[in-house]
Scaffold this motif. Structure first.
Motif, PDB file in Angstrom:
ATOM      1  N   ARG A  95      14.318 -40.009  18.673  1.00 48.24           N
ATOM      2  CA  ARG A  95      14.801 -38.808  19.343  1.00 48.24           C
ATOM      3  C   ARG A  95      15.454 -37.895  18.320  1.00 48.24           C
ATOM      4  N   ILE A  96      15.387 -36.621  18.586  1.00 48.07           N
ATOM      5  CA  ILE A  96      15.928 -35.618  17.686  1.00 48.07           C
ATOM      6  C   ILE A  96      17.334 -35.273  18.154  1.00 48.07           C
ATOM      7  N   ASP A  97      18.238 -35.097  17.216  1.00 45.41           N
ATOM      8  CA  ASP A  97      19.596 -34.695  17.551  1.00 45.41           C
ATOM      9  C   ASP A  97      19.657 -33.176  17.601  1.00 45.41           C
ATOM     10  N   ALA A 126      13.130 -30.745  24.592  1.00 48.17           N
ATOM     11  CA  ALA A 126      14.129 -30.730  25.659  1.00 48.17           C
ATOM     12  C   ALA A 126      14.785 -32.093  25.847  1.00 48.17           C
ATOM     13  N   ALA A 127      14.187 -33.154  25.315  1.00 47.07           N
ATOM     14  CA  ALA A 127      14.737 -34.499  25.463  1.00 47.07           C
ATOM     15  C   ALA A 127      15.606 -34.895  24.275  1.00 47.07           C
ATOM     16  N   GLN A 186      -1.509 -28.822  27.271  1.00 49.28           N
ATOM     17  CA  GLN A 186      -0.800 -30.086  27.410  1.00 49.28           C
ATOM     18  C   GLN A 186      -0.092 -30.484  26.116  1.00 49.28           C
ATOM     19  N   ALA A 187      -0.691 -30.162  24.987  1.00 49.23           N
ATOM     20  CA  ALA A 187      -0.041 -30.462  23.707  1.00 49.23           C
ATOM     21  C   ALA A 187       1.238 -29.648  23.554  1.00 49.23           C
ATOM     22  N   LYS A 188       1.177 -28.377  23.929  1.00 52.46           N
ATOM     23  CA  LYS A 188       2.377 -27.546  23.854  1.00 52.46           C
ATOM     24  C   LYS A 188       3.433 -28.051  24.827  1.00 52.46           C
ATOM     25  N   LEU A 189       3.006 -28.482  26.001  1.00 53.05           N
ATOM     26  CA  LEU A 189       3.932 -29.012  26.998  1.00 53.05           C
ATOM     27  C   LEU A 189       4.617 -30.283  26.472  1.00 53.05           C
ATOM     28  N   ARG A 190       3.852 -31.153  25.803  1.00 49.37           N
ATOM     29  CA  ARG A 190       4.447 -32.366  25.227  1.00 49.37           C
ATOM     30  C   ARG A 190       5.502 -32.008  24.185  1.00 49.37           C
ATOM     31  N   GLY A 191       5.213 -31.026  23.351  1.00 44.69           N
ATOM     32  CA  GLY A 191       6.175 -30.595  22.337  1.00 44.69           C
ATOM     33  C   GLY A 191       7.442 -30.035  22.940  1.00 44.69           C
ATOM     34  N   LEU A 192       7.283 -29.222  23.990  1.00 47.67           N
ATOM     35  CA  LEU A 192       8.459 -28.655  24.652  1.00 47.67           C
ATOM     36  C   LEU A 192       9.279 -29.741  25.346  1.00 47.67           C
ATOM     37  N   ARG A 193       8.603 -30.721  25.942  1.00 48.93           N
ATOM     38  CA  ARG A 193       9.333 -31.824  26.587  1.00 48.93           C
ATOM     39  C   ARG A 193      10.090 -32.658  25.561  1.00 48.93           C
ATOM     40  N   ALA A 194       9.471 -32.891  24.413  1.00 52.03           N
ATOM     41  CA  ALA A 194      10.148 -33.649  23.358  1.00 52.03           C
ATOM     42  C   ALA A 194      11.376 -32.893  22.856  1.00 52.03           C
ATOM     43  N   LYS A 238      19.775 -27.686  23.221  1.00 54.94           N
ATOM     44  CA  LYS A 238      19.168 -28.428  24.320  1.00 54.94           C
ATOM     45  C   LYS A 238      18.964 -27.517  25.529  1.00 54.94           C
ATOM     46  N   ALA A 239      19.967 -26.714  25.848  1.00 53.52           N
ATOM     47  CA  ALA A 239      19.852 -25.797  26.984  1.00 53.52           C
ATOM     48  C   ALA A 239      18.721 -24.796  26.755  1.00 53.52           C
ATOM     49  N   SER A 240      18.604 -24.299  25.527  1.00 54.98           N
ATOM     50  CA  SER A 240      17.538 -23.351  25.200  1.00 54.98           C
ATOM     51  C   SER A 240      16.164 -24.013  25.343  1.00 54.98           C
ATOM     52  N   ALA A 241      16.041 -25.242  24.861  1.00 56.66           N
ATOM     53  CA  ALA A 241      14.762 -25.954  24.955  1.00 56.66           C
ATOM     54  C   ALA A 241      14.403 -26.250  26.405  1.00 56.66           C
ATOM     55  N   GLN A 242      15.393 -26.572  27.225  1.00 56.38           N
ATOM     56  CA  GLN A 242      15.131 -26.843  28.641  1.00 56.38           C
ATOM     57  C   GLN A 242      14.698 -25.577  29.370  1.00 56.38           C
ATOM     58  N   ARG A 243      15.305 -24.442  29.012  1.00 56.91           N
ATOM     59  CA  ARG A 243      14.887 -23.177  29.627  1.00 56.91           C
ATOM     60  C   ARG A 243      13.454 -22.837  29.231  1.00 56.91           C
ATOM     61  N   ALA A 244      13.127 -23.027  27.954  1.00 51.61           N
ATOM     62  CA  ALA A 244      11.772 -22.737  27.486  1.00 51.61           C
ATOM     63  C   ALA A 244      10.760 -23.633  28.191  1.00 51.61           C
TER      64      ALA A 244
END
Length: 142
Positions: free
Chosen positions: A50-52, A107-108, A97-105, A58-64
């Motif tokens: 996991r990335i720190d 956001a996590a 789907q690849a972009k979605l996986r990157g955004l989910r990673a 994190k909030a920005s990534a979750q919004r994106a």
């Protein structure tokens, strides 16, 4: 000399016979070792690092992620309206789907709370020098 005119020519063995020659056994051992090392060294799918990140990141990534998930069906419909070939559509969906996986990673990520600074070590700090009473008394009388 052999019938082909070469002193170094070796007759070819059938595949079943070649497996039991020293070369064939050695090839199998090397192949098995390489596979074993590859299996040990390869990270499993569940143990992704996991990335720190900070709370703001994190909030920005979750919004994106939320914005992209809402826009996906509209983008897909627009693309499907202009591209009729199934291969093109598959390529588009895979990229989505690849972009979605990157955004989910992203956001996590783990929010890292900075720890408070450690108190200074009292043993390493110089102690304030106290003046002797004699030095203080002698200055007062001058």
């Amino acid at each position: 000399m052999d019938p082909w005119g070469s002193a170094t020519h070796k007759p070819r063995l059938a595949p079943a016979e070649a497996a039991y020659t020293p070369d064939g056994v050695m090839r199998r051992v090397v192949l098995l070792l390489l596979l074993a090392v590859g299996l040990v060294a390869a990270p499993s799918a569940g143990s992704r690092a996991r990335i720190d990140c900070s709370a703001a990141q994190k909030a920005s990534a979750q919004r994106a992620l939320a914005v992209y998930e809402r826009a996906m069906p509209k983008q897909r419909a627009a693309y499907y309206g202009t591209h009729r070939k199934a291969a093109q559509r598959r390529t588009f969906v895979k990229a989505q789907q690849a972009k979605l996986r990157g955004l989910r990673a992203a956001a996590a990520c783990n929010v890292v709370v900075p720890s408070p600074p450690r108190p200074p070590c009292l043993l390493l700090q110089p102690t304030p020098r106290r003046r002797s009473r004699r030095a203080h008394w002698s200055r007062a009388q001058r």
